[in-house]
Design a protein around this motif. Sequence first.
Motif, PDB file in Angstrom:
ATOM      1  N   GLY A 183      35.079  46.905  39.719  1.00  0.00           N
ATOM      2  CA  GLY A 183      35.721  46.285  38.560  1.00  0.00           C
ATOM      3  C   GLY A 183      35.663  47.183  37.348  1.00  0.00           C
ATOM      4  N   ARG A 184      34.539  47.854  37.156  1.00  0.00           N
ATOM      5  CA  ARG A 184      34.406  48.780  36.030  1.00  0.00           C
ATOM      6  C   ARG A 184      35.462  49.873  36.128  1.00  0.00           C
ATOM      7  NH1 ARG A 184      30.160  50.854  32.423  1.00  0.00           N
ATOM      8  NH2 ARG A 184      28.816  49.198  33.138  1.00  0.00           N
ATOM      9  N   GLU A 185      35.632  50.437  37.319  1.00  0.00           N
ATOM     10  CA  GLU A 185      36.611  51.509  37.507  1.00  0.00           C
ATOM     11  C   GLU A 185      38.043  51.006  37.329  1.00  0.00           C
ATOM     12  OE1 GLU A 185      35.874  53.105  41.393  1.00  0.00           O
ATOM     13  OE2 GLU A 185      33.862  53.786  40.870  1.00  0.00           O
ATOM     14  N   VAL A 186      38.366  49.903  37.984  1.00  0.00           N
ATOM     15  CA  VAL A 186      39.734  49.391  37.930  1.00  0.00           C
ATOM     16  C   VAL A 186      40.090  48.924  36.520  1.00  0.00           C
ATOM     17  CG1 VAL A 186      41.280  47.568  38.797  1.00  0.00           C
ATOM     18  CG2 VAL A 186      39.816  48.836  40.399  1.00  0.00           C
ATOM     19  N   LEU A 187      39.181  48.203  35.870  1.00  0.00           N
ATOM     20  CA  LEU A 187      39.453  47.744  34.504  1.00  0.00           C
ATOM     21  C   LEU A 187      39.536  48.908  33.534  1.00  0.00           C
ATOM     22  CD1 LEU A 187      37.207  44.554  34.323  1.00  0.00           C
ATOM     23  CD2 LEU A 187      39.694  44.648  34.560  1.00  0.00           C
ATOM     24  N   ALA A 188      38.739  49.953  33.776  1.00  0.00           N
ATOM     25  CA  ALA A 188      38.806  51.141  32.914  1.00  0.00           C
ATOM     26  C   ALA A 188      40.169  51.792  33.022  1.00  0.00           C
ATOM     27  CB  ALA A 188      37.712  52.139  33.285  1.00  0.00           C
ATOM     28  N   GLU A 189      40.707  51.818  34.229  1.00  0.00           N
ATOM     29  CA  GLU A 189      42.002  52.459  34.460  1.00  0.00           C
ATOM     30  C   GLU A 189      43.180  51.588  34.026  1.00  0.00           C
ATOM     31  OE1 GLU A 189      41.857  53.032  38.660  1.00  0.00           O
ATOM     32  OE2 GLU A 189      40.258  54.509  38.536  1.00  0.00           O
ATOM     33  N   GLY A 236      42.976  48.170  32.554  1.00  0.00           N
ATOM     34  CA  GLY A 236      42.809  47.172  31.508  1.00  0.00           C
ATOM     35  C   GLY A 236      42.513  45.788  32.056  1.00  0.00           C
ATOM     36  N   LEU A 237      42.475  44.822  31.156  1.00  0.00           N
ATOM     37  CA  LEU A 237      42.094  43.460  31.507  1.00  0.00           C
ATOM     38  C   LEU A 237      43.099  42.758  32.407  1.00  0.00           C
ATOM     39  CD1 LEU A 237      40.660  42.281  28.071  1.00  0.00           C
ATOM     40  CD2 LEU A 237      39.373  42.795  30.143  1.00  0.00           C
ATOM     41  N   ASP A 238      44.301  43.271  32.534  1.00  0.00           N
ATOM     42  CA  ASP A 238      45.313  42.650  33.388  1.00  0.00           C
ATOM     43  C   ASP A 238      45.347  43.240  34.792  1.00  0.00           C
ATOM     44  OD1 ASP A 238      46.132  40.915  31.365  1.00  0.00           O
ATOM     45  OD2 ASP A 238      47.495  42.413  30.543  1.00  0.00           O
ATOM     46  N   ALA A 239      44.360  44.028  35.154  1.00  0.00           N
ATOM     47  CA  ALA A 239      44.324  44.650  36.478  1.00  0.00           C
ATOM     48  C   ALA A 239      44.312  43.574  37.561  1.00  0.00           C
ATOM     49  CB  ALA A 239      43.076  45.523  36.605  1.00  0.00           C
ATOM     50  N   PRO A 240      44.999  43.821  38.674  1.00  0.00           N
ATOM     51  CA  PRO A 240      45.010  42.821  39.758  1.00  0.00           C
ATOM     52  C   PRO A 240      43.644  42.719  40.438  1.00  0.00           C
ATOM     53  CG  PRO A 240      46.275  44.770  40.384  1.00  0.00           C
ATOM     54  CD  PRO A 240      45.850  44.966  38.956  1.00  0.00           C
ATOM     55  N   MET A 241      43.248  41.514  40.715  1.00  0.00           N
ATOM     56  CA  MET A 241      41.978  41.274  41.392  1.00  0.00           C
ATOM     57  C   MET A 241      41.962  41.928  42.773  1.00  0.00           C
ATOM     58  SD  MET A 241      39.922  39.459  39.401  1.00  0.00           S
ATOM     59  CE  MET A 241      38.884  38.303  40.283  1.00  0.00           C
ATOM     60  N   SER A 242      43.097  41.970  43.429  1.00  0.00           N
ATOM     61  CA  SER A 242      43.157  42.573  44.765  1.00  0.00           C
ATOM     62  C   SER A 242      42.771  44.049  44.720  1.00  0.00           C
ATOM     63  CB  SER A 242      44.547  42.404  45.367  1.00  0.00           C
ATOM     64  OG  SER A 242      45.522  43.026  44.544  1.00  0.00           O
ATOM     65  N   ALA A 243      43.089  44.735  43.635  1.00  0.00           N
ATOM     66  CA  ALA A 243      42.726  46.146  43.497  1.00  0.00           C
ATOM     67  C   ALA A 243      41.208  46.307  43.427  1.00  0.00           C
ATOM     68  CB  ALA A 243      43.380  46.750  42.254  1.00  0.00           C
ATOM     69  N   VAL A 244      40.543  45.357  42.808  1.00  0.00           N
ATOM     70  CA  VAL A 244      39.082  45.400  42.701  1.00  0.00           C
ATOM     71  C   VAL A 244      38.459  45.188  44.079  1.00  0.00           C
ATOM     72  CG1 VAL A 244      37.050  44.306  41.673  1.00  0.00           C
ATOM     73  CG2 VAL A 244      39.126  44.642  40.299  1.00  0.00           C
ATOM     74  N   LYS A 248      39.791  45.702  46.988  1.00  0.00           N
ATOM     75  CA  LYS A 248      40.098  46.867  47.821  1.00  0.00           C
ATOM     76  C   LYS A 248      39.185  48.029  47.479  1.00  0.00           C
ATOM     77  CE  LYS A 248      43.884  49.825  49.288  1.00  0.00           C
ATOM     78  NZ  LYS A 248      45.313  50.105  49.161  1.00  0.00           N
ATOM     79  N   ARG A 249      39.013  48.311  46.197  1.00  0.00           N
ATOM     80  CA  ARG A 249      38.169  49.429  45.770  1.00  0.00           C
ATOM     81  C   ARG A 249      36.713  49.197  46.187  1.00  0.00           C
ATOM     82  NH1 ARG A 249      38.877  52.933  40.872  1.00  0.00           N
ATOM     83  NH2 ARG A 249      41.055  52.552  41.410  1.00  0.00           N
ATOM     84  N   ALA A 250      36.271  47.945  46.152  1.00  0.00           N
ATOM     85  CA  ALA A 250      34.889  47.625  46.531  1.00  0.00           C
ATOM     86  C   ALA A 250      34.693  47.614  48.050  1.00  0.00           C
ATOM     87  CB  ALA A 250      34.485  46.275  45.956  1.00  0.00           C
TER      88      ALA A 250
END
Length: 177
Positions: A23-29, A31-39, A41-43
């Motif tokens: 979440g830290r990485e995805v939100l950093a890239e 912002g707050l509207d990042a899709p939850m699915s990306a988090v 997947k990254r995890a």
Amino acid sequence: MTSPANPTRSDAVRNRDLLVAAGREVLAEQGLDAPMSAVAKRAGVGQGTLYRHFPDRLTLATAVLEENVRDIEQVAARPEATLADVLGVVTWQMIRSTAFVGIIRLGGEAHSRHLADRVRTALDGLPKETHGTDDIVLAVAMVSGAVYGQTLEAREAAARRAWRLLGIEIGPVTSGV
């Protein structure tokens, strides 16, 4: 031998830690509207696991940003801490996280107010020679608006220029931990 239906406590803790880091990485890239699915997947976990720990984006963002604020508080609590040291950490977080920028702009949401109030409290405890906490908080919001650029280096250079224009010294731009 069968495996238990419920994950062990250590699995749950590990998954939460993986989700916060992702979440830290995805939100950093993004912002707050990042899709939850990306988090998820990254995890490397399923979306069900993500939603068990964080039922919505706001809960995840708060967990991630909680760590950012904790870093600021830890640096500010050091006996030798200066305002410049803490502003160096704030700047480090600004140039790396669009989500953090959103929070430090002191939005009206209760969760962001709570985190912003903690940053304000950390700043209150520091010696300040020429600027009061309200002025510093305003300056942080102003500098966060000036953070732009495609690379970390470009964003850091913009932040340093903004601080210099405001006449406020910052310490090393570092995570502080």
